[in-house]
Design a protein around this motif. Structure first.
Motif, PDB file in Angstrom:
ATOM      1  N   UNK A  53      -0.092 -35.730 -10.898  1.00  0.00           N
ATOM      2  CA  UNK A  53       1.256 -35.936 -10.367  1.00  0.00           C
ATOM      3  C   UNK A  53       2.315 -35.293 -11.232  1.00  0.00           C
ATOM      4  N   UNK A  54       2.160 -35.396 -12.534  1.00  0.00           N
ATOM      5  CA  UNK A  54       3.116 -34.775 -13.455  1.00  0.00           C
ATOM      6  C   UNK A  54       3.080 -33.255 -13.302  1.00  0.00           C
ATOM      7  N   UNK A  55       1.903 -32.700 -13.155  1.00  0.00           N
ATOM      8  CA  UNK A  55       1.800 -31.241 -12.983  1.00  0.00           C
ATOM      9  C   UNK A  55       2.464 -30.784 -11.691  1.00  0.00           C
ATOM     10  N   UNK A  56       2.301 -31.552 -10.612  1.00  0.00           N
ATOM     11  CA  UNK A  56       2.987 -31.207  -9.363  1.00  0.00           C
ATOM     12  C   UNK A  56       4.497 -31.258  -9.538  1.00  0.00           C
ATOM     13  N   UNK A  57       4.984 -32.313 -10.171  1.00  0.00           N
ATOM     14  CA  UNK A  57       6.426 -32.435 -10.388  1.00  0.00           C
ATOM     15  C   UNK A  57       6.951 -31.322 -11.288  1.00  0.00           C
ATOM     16  N   UNK A  58       6.139 -30.865 -12.213  1.00  0.00           N
ATOM     17  CA  UNK A  58       6.542 -29.784 -13.103  1.00  0.00           C
ATOM     18  C   UNK A  58       6.529 -28.433 -12.394  1.00  0.00           C
ATOM     19  N   UNK A  59       5.576 -28.207 -11.504  1.00  0.00           N
ATOM     20  CA  UNK A  59       5.406 -26.898 -10.878  1.00  0.00           C
ATOM     21  C   UNK A  59       6.388 -26.638  -9.741  1.00  0.00           C
ATOM     22  N   UNK A  60       6.803 -27.659  -9.020  1.00  0.00           N
ATOM     23  CA  UNK A  60       7.633 -27.461  -7.830  1.00  0.00           C
ATOM     24  C   UNK A  60       8.939 -26.732  -8.128  1.00  0.00           C
ATOM     25  N   UNK A  61       9.705 -27.077  -9.170  1.00  0.00           N
ATOM     26  CA  UNK A  61      10.941 -26.320  -9.424  1.00  0.00           C
ATOM     27  C   UNK A  61      10.678 -24.842  -9.722  1.00  0.00           C
ATOM     28  N   UNK A  62       9.609 -24.547 -10.451  1.00  0.00           N
ATOM     29  CA  UNK A  62       9.293 -23.156 -10.761  1.00  0.00           C
ATOM     30  C   UNK A  62       8.918 -22.381  -9.498  1.00  0.00           C
ATOM     31  N   UNK A  63       8.163 -23.007  -8.620  1.00  0.00           N
ATOM     32  CA  UNK A  63       7.788 -22.354  -7.364  1.00  0.00           C
ATOM     33  C   UNK A  63       9.036 -22.090  -6.515  1.00  0.00           C
ATOM     34  N   UNK A  64       9.921 -23.076  -6.428  1.00  0.00           N
ATOM     35  CA  UNK A  64      11.146 -22.902  -5.642  1.00  0.00           C
ATOM     36  C   UNK A  64      12.026 -21.793  -6.208  1.00  0.00           C
ATOM     37  N   UNK A  65      12.187 -21.751  -7.520  1.00  0.00           N
ATOM     38  CA  UNK A  65      12.997 -20.699  -8.138  1.00  0.00           C
ATOM     39  C   UNK A  65      12.361 -19.335  -7.902  1.00  0.00           C
ATOM     40  N   UNK A  66      11.055 -19.248  -7.978  1.00  0.00           N
ATOM     41  CA  UNK A  66      10.366 -17.983  -7.732  1.00  0.00           C
ATOM     42  C   UNK A  66      10.561 -17.519  -6.299  1.00  0.00           C
ATOM     43  N   UNK A  67      10.424 -18.426  -5.342  1.00  0.00           N
ATOM     44  CA  UNK A  67      10.601 -18.069  -3.928  1.00  0.00           C
ATOM     45  C   UNK A  67      12.033 -17.610  -3.667  1.00  0.00           C
ATOM     46  N   UNK A  68      13.009 -18.343  -4.192  1.00  0.00           N
ATOM     47  CA  UNK A  68      14.406 -17.942  -4.008  1.00  0.00           C
ATOM     48  C   UNK A  68      14.659 -16.593  -4.659  1.00  0.00           C
ATOM     49  N   UNK A  69      14.095 -16.357  -5.818  1.00  0.00           N
ATOM     50  CA  UNK A  69      14.251 -15.067  -6.497  1.00  0.00           C
ATOM     51  C   UNK A  69      13.655 -13.926  -5.705  1.00  0.00           C
ATOM     52  N   UNK A  70      12.489 -14.133  -5.124  1.00  0.00           N
ATOM     53  CA  UNK A  70      11.855 -13.077  -4.331  1.00  0.00           C
ATOM     54  C   UNK A  70      12.677 -12.777  -3.086  1.00  0.00           C
ATOM     55  N   UNK A  71      13.142 -13.825  -2.408  1.00  0.00           N
ATOM     56  CA  UNK A  71      13.967 -13.622  -1.209  1.00  0.00           C
ATOM     57  C   UNK A  71      15.261 -12.896  -1.572  1.00  0.00           C
ATOM     58  N   UNK A  72      15.903 -13.323  -2.660  1.00  0.00           N
ATOM     59  CA  UNK A  72      17.144 -12.676  -3.099  1.00  0.00           C
ATOM     60  C   UNK A  72      16.899 -11.213  -3.448  1.00  0.00           C
ATOM     61  N   UNK A  73      15.803 -10.934  -4.168  1.00  0.00           N
ATOM     62  CA  UNK A  73      15.493  -9.563  -4.557  1.00  0.00           C
ATOM     63  C   UNK A  73      15.243  -8.683  -3.334  1.00  0.00           C
ATOM     64  N   UNK A  74      14.513  -9.191  -2.366  1.00  0.00           N
ATOM     65  CA  UNK A  74      14.236  -8.397  -1.154  1.00  0.00           C
ATOM     66  C   UNK A  74      15.506  -8.113  -0.374  1.00  0.00           C
ATOM     67  N   UNK A  75      16.392  -9.089  -0.255  1.00  0.00           N
ATOM     68  CA  UNK A  75      17.658  -8.863   0.448  1.00  0.00           C
ATOM     69  C   UNK A  75      18.527  -7.883  -0.316  1.00  0.00           C
ATOM     70  N   UNK A  76      18.580  -8.020  -1.636  1.00  0.00           N
ATOM     71  CA  UNK A  76      19.374  -7.121  -2.475  1.00  0.00           C
ATOM     72  C   UNK A  76      18.827  -5.703  -2.380  1.00  0.00           C
ATOM     73  N   UNK A  77      17.521  -5.550  -2.415  1.00  0.00           N
ATOM     74  CA  UNK A  77      16.891  -4.233  -2.348  1.00  0.00           C
ATOM     75  C   UNK A  77      17.112  -3.602  -0.972  1.00  0.00           C
ATOM     76  N   UNK A  78      16.984  -4.400   0.080  1.00  0.00           N
ATOM     77  CA  UNK A  78      17.187  -3.897   1.432  1.00  0.00           C
ATOM     78  C   UNK A  78      18.642  -3.446   1.613  1.00  0.00           C
ATOM     79  N   UNK A  79      19.569  -4.192   1.054  1.00  0.00           N
ATOM     80  CA  UNK A  79      20.981  -3.849   1.152  1.00  0.00           C
ATOM     81  C   UNK A  79      21.253  -2.521   0.443  1.00  0.00           C
ATOM     82  N   UNK A  80      20.662  -2.322  -0.723  1.00  0.00           N
ATOM     83  CA  UNK A  80      20.858  -1.070  -1.460  1.00  0.00           C
ATOM     84  C   UNK A  80      20.176   0.104  -0.762  1.00  0.00           C
ATOM     85  N   UNK A  81      19.023  -0.115  -0.132  1.00  0.00           N
ATOM     86  CA  UNK A  81      18.331   0.960   0.570  1.00  0.00           C
ATOM     87  C   UNK A  81      19.150   1.449   1.755  1.00  0.00           C
TER      88      UNK A  81
END
Length: 87
Positions: A53-81
């Motif tokens: 349970x502790x590992x799940x609680x620890x991993x969820x914020x990192x997964x969410x930040x990674x997903x938001x970062x990937x989405x942001x990067x793809x939108x930023x890259x698409x906008x520049x292209x």
């Protein structure tokens, strides 16, 4: 591109400083620690479930930040292209 490098440099520096200056903590709920210790001594697997349970609680914020970062990067890259293609 320069902003991205500055952001990544800042993130890497803050992660390194956090890793170097972290202090081990011994603060936890007394009931949880006593139950986990007694459970493992008696052969129960409650301690395993608590650790999972502790590992799940620890991993969820990192997964969410990674997903938001990937989405942001793809939108930023698409906008520049599209911006480069117009000029």
């Amino acid at each position: 591109m320069k902003r991205l490098r500055i952001l990544l440099s800042f993130l890497m520096l803050s992660v390194a400083l956090t890793a170097l200056t972290s202090v081990p903590a011994q603060a936890q709920c007394a009931m949880c620690s006593i139950n986990a210790e007694q459970g493992t001594k008696n052969g129960n697997t409650q301690g395993k479930g608590l650790n999972t349970g502790v590992l799940y609680l620890l991993a969820i914020p990192y997964v969410l930040v990674t997903v938001v970062g990937i989405v942001w990067y793809r939108k930023y890259r698409r906008k520049n292209d599209t911006h480069v293609a117009v000029h």
